[in-house]
Enzyme design. Structure first.
Site, PDB file in Angstrom:
ATOM      1  N   CYS A  95      -3.044   8.500   3.935  1.00  0.00           N
ATOM      2  CA  CYS A  95      -2.835   7.974   2.589  1.00  0.00           C
ATOM      3  C   CYS A  95      -4.055   8.188   1.723  1.00  0.00           C
ATOM      4  O   CYS A  95      -3.970   8.186   0.502  1.00  0.00           O
ATOM      5  CB  CYS A  95      -2.514   6.492   2.666  1.00  0.00           C
ATOM      6  SG  CYS A  95      -3.723   5.579   3.628  1.00  0.00           S
ATOM      7  N   GLU A 109       0.887  -1.153   0.000  1.00  0.00           N
ATOM      8  CA  GLU A 109       0.000   0.000   0.000  1.00  0.00           C
ATOM      9  C   GLU A 109       0.923   1.201   0.000  1.00  0.00           C
ATOM     10  O   GLU A 109       1.607   1.446   0.990  1.00  0.00           O
ATOM     11  CB  GLU A 109      -0.821   0.036   1.286  1.00  0.00           C
ATOM     12  CG  GLU A 109      -1.707  -1.151   1.490  1.00  0.00           C
ATOM     13  CD  GLU A 109      -2.944  -1.033   0.652  1.00  0.00           C
ATOM     14  OE1 GLU A 109      -3.339  -2.053   0.082  1.00  0.00           O
ATOM     15  OE2 GLU A 109      -3.478   0.071   0.535  1.00  0.00           O
TER      16      GLU A 109
HETATM   17  P1  NAP Z   1       8.441   4.945   4.344  1.00  0.00           P
HETATM   18  O1  NAP Z   1       9.554   5.854   4.625  1.00  0.00           O
HETATM   19  O2  NAP Z   1       8.373   4.294   3.020  1.00  0.00           O
HETATM   20  O3  NAP Z   1       8.488   3.844   5.491  1.00  0.00           O
HETATM   21  C1  NAP Z   1       7.510   2.853   5.590  1.00  0.00           C
HETATM   22  C2  NAP Z   1       8.027   1.715   6.443  1.00  0.00           C
HETATM   23  O4  NAP Z   1       9.080   1.046   5.748  1.00  0.00           O
HETATM   24  C3  NAP Z   1       8.620   2.145   7.765  1.00  0.00           C
HETATM   25  O5  NAP Z   1       8.275   1.214   8.763  1.00  0.00           O
HETATM   26  C4  NAP Z   1      10.117   2.106   7.495  1.00  0.00           C
HETATM   27  O6  NAP Z   1      10.873   1.939   8.658  1.00  0.00           O
HETATM   28  C5  NAP Z   1      10.174   0.880   6.636  1.00  0.00           C
HETATM   29  N1  NAP Z   1      11.381   0.710   5.861  1.00  0.00           N
HETATM   30  C6  NAP Z   1      12.107   1.637   5.221  1.00  0.00           C
HETATM   31  N2  NAP Z   1      13.174   1.062   4.602  1.00  0.00           N
HETATM   32  C7  NAP Z   1      13.091  -0.272   4.884  1.00  0.00           C
HETATM   33  C8  NAP Z   1      13.907  -1.393   4.552  1.00  0.00           C
HETATM   34  N3  NAP Z   1      14.991  -1.276   3.795  1.00  0.00           N
HETATM   35  N4  NAP Z   1      13.546  -2.607   5.013  1.00  0.00           N
HETATM   36  C9  NAP Z   1      12.442  -2.754   5.782  1.00  0.00           C
HETATM   37  N5  NAP Z   1      11.639  -1.715   6.137  1.00  0.00           N
HETATM   38  C10 NAP Z   1      11.962  -0.490   5.686  1.00  0.00           C
HETATM   39  O7  NAP Z   1       7.030   5.639   4.544  1.00  0.00           O
HETATM   40  P2  NAP Z   1       6.531   6.546   5.772  1.00  0.00           P
HETATM   41  O8  NAP Z   1       7.256   7.832   5.688  1.00  0.00           O
HETATM   42  O9  NAP Z   1       6.561   5.802   7.066  1.00  0.00           O
HETATM   43  O10 NAP Z   1       5.008   6.727   5.416  1.00  0.00           O
HETATM   44  C11 NAP Z   1       4.526   7.746   4.595  1.00  0.00           C
HETATM   45  C12 NAP Z   1       4.092   7.232   3.267  1.00  0.00           C
HETATM   46  O11 NAP Z   1       3.253   6.065   3.412  1.00  0.00           O
HETATM   47  C13 NAP Z   1       3.258   8.217   2.492  1.00  0.00           C
HETATM   48  O12 NAP Z   1       3.754   8.309   1.193  1.00  0.00           O
HETATM   49  C14 NAP Z   1       1.847   7.623   2.489  1.00  0.00           C
HETATM   50  O13 NAP Z   1       1.066   7.947   1.368  1.00  0.00           O
HETATM   51  C15 NAP Z   1       2.081   6.172   2.605  1.00  0.00           C
HETATM   52  N6  NAP Z   1       0.968   5.523   3.282  1.00  0.00           N
HETATM   53  C16 NAP Z   1       0.159   4.701   2.592  1.00  0.00           C
HETATM   54  C17 NAP Z   1      -0.908   4.089   3.233  1.00  0.00           C
HETATM   55  C18 NAP Z   1      -1.814   3.170   2.499  1.00  0.00           C
HETATM   56  O14 NAP Z   1      -2.672   2.552   3.117  1.00  0.00           O
HETATM   57  N7  NAP Z   1      -1.677   3.042   1.221  1.00  0.00           N
HETATM   58  C19 NAP Z   1      -1.144   4.309   4.582  1.00  0.00           C
HETATM   59  C20 NAP Z   1      -0.296   5.146   5.242  1.00  0.00           C
HETATM   60  C21 NAP Z   1       0.765   5.757   4.584  1.00  0.00           C
HETATM   61  P3  NAP Z   1      11.665   3.176   9.339  1.00  0.00           P
HETATM   62  O15 NAP Z   1      10.641   4.175   9.731  1.00  0.00           O
HETATM   63  O16 NAP Z   1      12.341   2.550  10.489  1.00  0.00           O
HETATM   64  O17 NAP Z   1      12.597   3.682   8.273  1.00  0.00           O
END
Ligand code: NAP
Length: 517
Positions: A296, A257
């Site tokens: 999101c 997602e």
């Molecule tokens: P993100 O930076 O992509 O991080 C998402 C998750 O991935 C975090 O738990 C992060 O951990 C983890 N992660 C990053 N690199 C990784 C790796 N190499 N291996 C394993 N895990 C890893 O996103 P975010 O800033 O938390 O969230 C914001 C984004 O999410 C927005 O773009 C939003 O649109 C989207 N979103 C989508 C939905 C949906 O339902 N579609 C819902 C909510 C948010 P760390 O924090 O420890 O780096």
């Protein structure tokens, strides 16, 4: 000073080594704790899920697993005040926290109900009636769904630490699959506390739920074809993880997602003064300001008939001017802070990109009046409304500013509108606000291919409408293309996604005896 946020692995609370990442209070800027998984036995946690959690869950029938989900949700419900309090440190007002906490508990309760009523009193689902495969009726086939013997690794985004976890945990538990939760670092303390509440309630078998605070190096190397990864976060991270050999070579199921540039459409019939006009304006402002726009599903593109663009701009500006930004709980505050200063920087950058193709008609991302807190130390930002008089403007359809930011766009014909909505390349949700059957039909059918969910809003349904931004566990939550291509929620289908579908072939009597339910 031991300010390390502990993880729950192998049945114990354990802190990582080193310093890891520092997390600050979103409102005051004060240091909260460090997050690190350095030195933690992550491979032990994977083994514990497989050896302890999986067998214990698989031994239970679906209704028994549903009872566990319900008990976990009830335990969280009893202590939800603690989660509200923690959420305030992440910038969430009480109503923002309810969206996450109560929304997550409600989602788990819905899944518990679906599992209790919609699944057999058994450990296997027989999906269909026997299908005759031979002329004489001696040979048939039938599909069964059984629990995979793996684990669900949940990687969550920062914006919904409780809901994001529970919406993944509930279907996995129902499917008899143990979970390892990896919350996003900025709000890991909220997800971790939710896990603590469930653990302290003692309602789940050991190994059914573990949480890693910090990164998870090496864990993908341990995953195989019986395992699943449920990812929520940015498209960029989704792309990186999807390319891992675990997914590309060992067929770990990967559900993503990601972000999306969702839209809302005002119908040409919805003139100023109609209920639909007001509903459109209210929904846009709600979506911009709930959780300070860190949703999101928030409306990023608001399409308006060209002849109504000025009057809609005025109406949205007027409503936004009533928004009071400040510390959660402070007098009169209606919008809290972003999750942290890094997120504010990101929003400012994205607004600058949008502003290269649009005019800012409300708010300044670099300046905001704040109640009850310091505007610079806390991660506060003003709601920002942009207007792109040229609806073909590129960045508006591409850039997601993950904060209280939306852009108004004009359209002429319905055909043009449908093409413009599709420029988002796949979204979680779109809404059409209109009382005109023909227009609604053209838009819904025109944009459905690009959406996981389409909401029709009008004067008749408004009193019970759950709103643009609220996914419902009974329905699909997910979207094609840019939105990640997955389905995080979809009623019982989300449970079935964790089960293996197997065609069983044989004689009719044998099948009947084997699969009687
Ligand atoms: P993100 O930076 O992509 O991080 C998402 C998750 O991935 C975090 O738990 C992060 O951990 C983890 N992660 C990053 N690199 C990784 C790796 N190499 N291996 C394993 N895990 C890893 O996103 P975010 O800033 O938390 O969230 C914001 C984004 O999410 C927005 O773009 C939003 O649109 C989207 N979103 C989508 C939905 C949906 O339902 N579609 C819902 C909510 C948010 P760390 O924090 O420890 O780096």
């Amino acid at each position: 000073m031991n300010d390390m946020l502990p993880s729950y692995l192998g049945g114990e609370w354990v802190g990582g080594a080193g310093r890891g990442a520092a997390v600050a209070d979103a409102v005051t800027g004060e240091h909260l704790h460090q997050v690190s998984s350095e030195g933690l036995d992550l491979s032990g946690a994977v083994a514990f899920a497989r050896i302890a959690g999986g067998p214990a869950l698989r031994a239970l029938t679906f209704p028994q697993r549903a009872a566990l989900v319900k008990a976990a949700a009830a335990a969280l419900g009893e202590r939800k005040q603690e989660l509200y309090d923690l959420s305030a440190s992440a910038g969430a007002t009480r109503s923002d926290a309810k969206v996450d906490v109560d929304g997550g508990i409600g989602t788990a309760m819905v899944y518990a109900g679906l599992g209790k009523r919609g699944l057999p009193d058994d450990t296997v689902v027989v999906e269909d009636d026997p299908i005759q495969l031979g002329k004489e009726g001696l040979f048939f086939g039938q599909h069964v769904l059984t629990s995979r013997r793996g684990l669900a690794l949940q990687i969550n985004a920062f914006n919904f630490p409780v809901w994001g976890m529970l919406e993944k945990l509930a279907p996995a538990l129902l499917a008899g699959v143990p979970s390892i939760v990896k919350p996003a670092t900025p709000t890991a303390y909220i997800a971790q506390h939710a896990v603590r509440i469930v653990v302290e309630a003692g309602v789940l078998p050991e190994g059914a739920l573990q949480v890693v605070c910090g990164s998870i190096p090496g864990v993908f190397d341990l995953l195989g074809g019986q395992d699943a990864v449920g990812f929520t976060g940015s498209a960029e991270t989704a792309g990186r993880l999807r390319a891992d050999a675990a997914v590309t070579h060992r067929s770990v199921r990967f559900n993503a997602e990601a972000d999306s540039v969702n839209s809302s459409v005002l119908g040409p019939d919805a003139q100023p003064g109609t209920p639909e006009f007001d509903l459109f304006v209210q929904a846009l402002v709600t979506e911009m300001t709930v959780k300070a726009g860190q949703k999101c599903t928030a409306i990023r593109r608001a399409f308006v008939p060209r002849q109504h663009l000025d009057v809609v701009t005025d109406a949205v500006q007027a409503k936004l001017s009533e928004v009071v930004v400040g510390a959660p709980g402070a007098e009169g505050v209606t919008m809290g802070a972003l999750v942290g200063l890094a997120q504010r920087e990101d929003v400012r950058e994205k607004v600058a990109q949008l502003a290269s193709h649009a005019t800012t008609v409300f708010g300044d991302p670099h300046s905001v009046e704040v109640v009850g807190a310091d505007a610079e130390r806390g991660a506060f930002v003003s709601p920002v409304l942009l207007r792109a008089d040229d609806p073909d403007a590129g960045s508006v359809h591409e850039v997601e500013a993950f904060g209280p930011v939306s852009t108004l766009l004009p359209y002429g014909s319905t055909e043009q509108l449908v093409g413009l909505v599709a420029r988002g390349e796949g979204s979680l949700v779109g809404s059409v606000v209109s009382y005109d059957d023909a227009f609604v039909r053209d838009v819904v059918l025109g944009v459905a291919s690009h959406h996981g969910r389409v909401l029709v809003l009008d004067r008749d349904s408004a009193p019970e409408s759950t709103g643009h931004g609220t996914p419902m566990p009974q329905l699909v939550h997910g979207g094609p293309g840019r939105a990640g291509g997955g389905q995080e929620e979809a009623g019982l289908h989300a449970v079935f996604d964790h089960l293996q579908r197997t065609a069983v072939q044989g004689g009719p009597t044998r099948l009947q005896r084997l699969l009687a339910q």
